[in-house]
Write an enzyme that holds these catalytic residues in place. Structure first.
Site, PDB file in Angstrom:
ATOM      1  N   GLY A  76      36.596  47.680  38.118  1.00  0.00           N
ATOM      2  CA  GLY A  76      36.137  46.398  37.759  1.00  0.00           C
ATOM      3  C   GLY A  76      37.383  45.514  37.903  1.00  0.00           C
ATOM      4  O   GLY A  76      38.436  45.588  38.472  1.00  0.00           O
ATOM      5  N   ASP A  77      37.289  44.049  37.824  1.00  0.00           N
ATOM      6  CA  ASP A  77      37.886  43.033  37.735  1.00  0.00           C
ATOM      7  C   ASP A  77      37.860  41.791  36.859  1.00  0.00           C
ATOM      8  O   ASP A  77      36.533  41.683  36.539  1.00  0.00           O
ATOM      9  CB  ASP A  77      37.915  42.299  39.200  1.00  0.00           C
ATOM     10  CG  ASP A  77      39.274  41.664  39.668  1.00  0.00           C
ATOM     11  OD1 ASP A  77      40.025  42.239  39.872  1.00  0.00           O
ATOM     12  OD2 ASP A  77      38.985  40.522  39.807  1.00  0.00           O
ATOM     13  N   THR A  78      38.813  41.064  36.494  1.00  0.00           N
ATOM     14  CA  THR A  78      38.542  39.955  35.888  1.00  0.00           C
ATOM     15  C   THR A  78      39.482  38.896  36.213  1.00  0.00           C
ATOM     16  O   THR A  78      40.283  38.851  36.614  1.00  0.00           O
ATOM     17  CB  THR A  78      39.226  40.385  34.166  1.00  0.00           C
ATOM     18  OG1 THR A  78      38.431  41.546  33.700  1.00  0.00           O
ATOM     19  CG2 THR A  78      39.077  39.349  33.236  1.00  0.00           C
ATOM     20  N   SER A 113      33.921  41.675  35.969  1.00  0.00           N
ATOM     21  CA  SER A 113      32.963  42.486  36.565  1.00  0.00           C
ATOM     22  C   SER A 113      33.124  43.972  36.732  1.00  0.00           C
ATOM     23  O   SER A 113      34.271  44.268  36.491  1.00  0.00           O
ATOM     24  CB  SER A 113      32.920  41.906  38.309  1.00  0.00           C
ATOM     25  OG  SER A 113      34.240  42.449  38.666  1.00  0.00           O
TER      26      SER A 113
END
Length: 193
Positions: A76-78, A113
């Site tokens: 994931g990534d933010t 995401s």
């Protein structure tokens, strides 16, 4: 329910984030943590959600060829976006100050995401939450940076920390998305994966 559906699968969380790890525990999922070093660089033409999706997939690609048939990888990534500019993680206190000053008294978007990957398929998805910050004083910003060292957080803040408690007036969307994992979507997508 989800745990039963995934009983023959091994979940792998590719994240060192204690928050993401806690989310999976809170969803009552068994998982192991595997980390691979990835340089988080994205094409300069990408904006908003496309950046977050690109980075989540980039992190998953680091596992190409190493997944077993029964494994499901979660990456994931933010990112924090203001004025169509993505704010990453600050490198130092000066950068953290500039980011928080930029967010002060304004609204911004937080986009988180997720990439689910197995040997057979990949599923990418994201969620977006709008965050309203009050006008922060320089004393509040400096105190937060000194006491919380927010250098591992996009936009230089954690909603669950002091700055979120005193500075965020309201949000439109999921609190968990701002914390770094759209858990409602993760649950749904794992059920269907």
């Amino acid at each position: 329910m989800l745990k039963e559906k995934l009983k023959n699968k091994q979940l792998i969380l590719a994240s060192g984030s204690p928050r993401r790890q806690q989310f999976l525990k809170d969803l009552n999922l068994d998982f192991k943590i595997q980390l691979k070093s990835v340089e988080e660089i994205y094409p300069p033409n990408l904006k908003g959600a496309d950046i977050a999706l690109f980075l989540a997939e980039l992190k998953a690609k680091a596992f190409d060829g190493s997944l077993q048939d029964n494994e499901i990888l979660i990456t994931g990534d933010t990112i924090v976006c203001i004025d169509n500019i993505a704010l990453g993680k600050p490198k130092n206190a000066e950068e953290a100050y500039q980011m928080l000053e930029q967010l002060s008294g304004r609204t911004h978007e937080v986009i988180s995401s997720v990439c689910l990957k197995s040997t057979e398929k990949t599923k990418l998805f994201y969620d977006k939450t709008v965050v309203y910050f009050k006008k922060l004083t320089s004393e509040e910003i400096n105190s937060y940076i000194k006491n919380y060292q927010p250098f591992d957080k996009a936009g230089a803040y954690g909603i669950q920390e002091w700055i979120g408690q005193i500075g965020i007036e309201k949000i439109e969307g999921s609190y968990f998305t701002v914390m770094g994992m759209p858990t409602h979507l993760l649950y749904k997508e794992l059920m269907n994966f």
